[in-house]
Design a protein around this motif. Sequence first.
Motif, PDB file in Angstrom:
ATOM      1  N   SER A 171       0.814  -1.213   0.000  1.00 34.43           N
ATOM      2  CA  SER A 171       0.000   0.000   0.000  1.00 34.43           C
ATOM      3  C   SER A 171       0.853   1.271   0.000  1.00 34.43           C
ATOM      4  N   GLY A 172       2.144   1.118   0.255  1.00 33.10           N
ATOM      5  CA  GLY A 172       3.024   2.279   0.315  1.00 33.10           C
ATOM      6  C   GLY A 172       3.089   2.914   1.685  1.00 33.10           C
ATOM      7  N   ALA A 173       2.424   2.303   2.678  1.00 34.46           N
ATOM      8  CA  ALA A 173       2.446   2.846   4.040  1.00 34.46           C
ATOM      9  C   ALA A 173       3.852   2.785   4.642  1.00 34.46           C
ATOM     10  N   VAL A 174       4.633   1.806   4.227  1.00 31.30           N
ATOM     11  CA  VAL A 174       6.030   1.701   4.651  1.00 31.30           C
ATOM     12  C   VAL A 174       6.871   1.381   3.426  1.00 31.30           C
ATOM     13  N   SER A 175       8.128   1.759   3.504  1.00 34.76           N
ATOM     14  CA  SER A 175       9.062   1.466   2.405  1.00 34.76           C
ATOM     15  C   SER A 175      10.115   0.489   2.910  1.00 34.76           C
ATOM     16  N   PRO A 176      10.286  -0.624   2.239  1.00 36.22           N
ATOM     17  CA  PRO A 176      11.301  -1.573   2.678  1.00 36.22           C
ATOM     18  C   PRO A 176      12.700  -1.020   2.432  1.00 36.22           C
ATOM     19  N   ILE A 177      13.648  -1.521   3.211  1.00 36.09           N
ATOM     20  CA  ILE A 177      15.046  -1.150   3.021  1.00 36.09           C
ATOM     21  C   ILE A 177      15.841  -2.444   2.841  1.00 36.09           C
ATOM     22  N   PRO A 178      16.991  -2.349   2.178  1.00 37.66           N
ATOM     23  CA  PRO A 178      17.811  -3.548   1.997  1.00 37.66           C
ATOM     24  C   PRO A 178      18.241  -4.135   3.338  1.00 37.66           C
ATOM     25  N   GLY A 179      18.385  -5.438   3.384  1.00 38.12           N
ATOM     26  CA  GLY A 179      18.755  -6.134   4.616  1.00 38.12           C
ATOM     27  C   GLY A 179      20.042  -5.626   5.227  1.00 38.12           C
ATOM     28  N   GLU A 180      21.052  -5.364   4.397  1.00 40.57           N
ATOM     29  CA  GLU A 180      22.324  -4.877   4.921  1.00 40.57           C
ATOM     30  C   GLU A 180      22.161  -3.529   5.617  1.00 40.57           C
ATOM     31  N   GLU A 181      21.299  -2.681   5.052  1.00 44.39           N
ATOM     32  CA  GLU A 181      21.056  -1.382   5.686  1.00 44.39           C
ATOM     33  C   GLU A 181      20.349  -1.568   7.024  1.00 44.39           C
ATOM     34  N   ALA A 182      19.391  -2.466   7.067  1.00 49.03           N
ATOM     35  CA  ALA A 182      18.674  -2.738   8.316  1.00 49.03           C
ATOM     36  C   ALA A 182      19.634  -3.255   9.379  1.00 49.03           C
ATOM     37  N   LEU A 183      20.507  -4.184   9.001  1.00 48.96           N
ATOM     38  CA  LEU A 183      21.482  -4.718   9.958  1.00 48.96           C
ATOM     39  C   LEU A 183      22.447  -3.643  10.432  1.00 48.96           C
ATOM     40  N   ALA A 184      22.849  -2.758   9.528  1.00 47.88           N
ATOM     41  CA  ALA A 184      23.748  -1.667   9.916  1.00 47.88           C
ATOM     42  C   ALA A 184      23.075  -0.759  10.940  1.00 47.88           C
ATOM     43  N   ARG A 185      21.795  -0.485  10.745  1.00 49.27           N
ATOM     44  CA  ARG A 185      21.057   0.351  11.698  1.00 49.27           C
ATOM     45  C   ARG A 185      20.958  -0.328  13.058  1.00 49.27           C
ATOM     46  N   VAL A 186      20.700  -1.624  13.056  1.00 44.34           N
ATOM     47  CA  VAL A 186      20.602  -2.362  14.324  1.00 44.34           C
ATOM     48  C   VAL A 186      21.945  -2.357  15.037  1.00 44.34           C
ATOM     49  N   ARG A 187      23.016  -2.595  14.283  1.00 46.33           N
ATOM     50  CA  ARG A 187      24.351  -2.581  14.884  1.00 46.33           C
ATOM     51  C   ARG A 187      24.658  -1.210  15.492  1.00 46.33           C
ATOM     52  N   GLN A 188      24.266  -0.158  14.784  1.00 47.51           N
ATOM     53  CA  GLN A 188      24.511   1.193  15.273  1.00 47.51           C
ATOM     54  C   GLN A 188      23.736   1.431  16.576  1.00 47.51           C
TER      55      GLN A 188
END
Length: 68
Positions: free
Chosen positions: A48-65
Motif C-alpha cells: 500500500s506504500g504505508a512503509v518502504s522496505p530497506i535492503p537487509g544490509e542497511e537494516a542490519l547496519a542500523r541495528v548494529r549502530q
Amino acid sequence: MKEALTLPSAARTLLAEKLIESLEFDVDETLQKLWTDEAKKRRDKVRSGAVSPIPGEEALARVRQLLE
C-alpha cells in the motif's frame, strides 16, 4: 544434489519448499497463524506504500549502530 541444481528454477523452488516442509514438525498452529497474519500485515503495508522496505544490509547496519 548436482542433479537437483540442474533442474529448472520452478522445479528447484518446489523441491526446496518440500524439503523445508519435511523439516518442520510439531508446529504450534496458533503460533504459526500469528506469524502468518503478521507477515501478511507487513506485506500489505509495503504494497500500500504505508512503509518502504530497506535492503537487509542497511537494516542490519542500523541495528548494529543502535547496539553500539
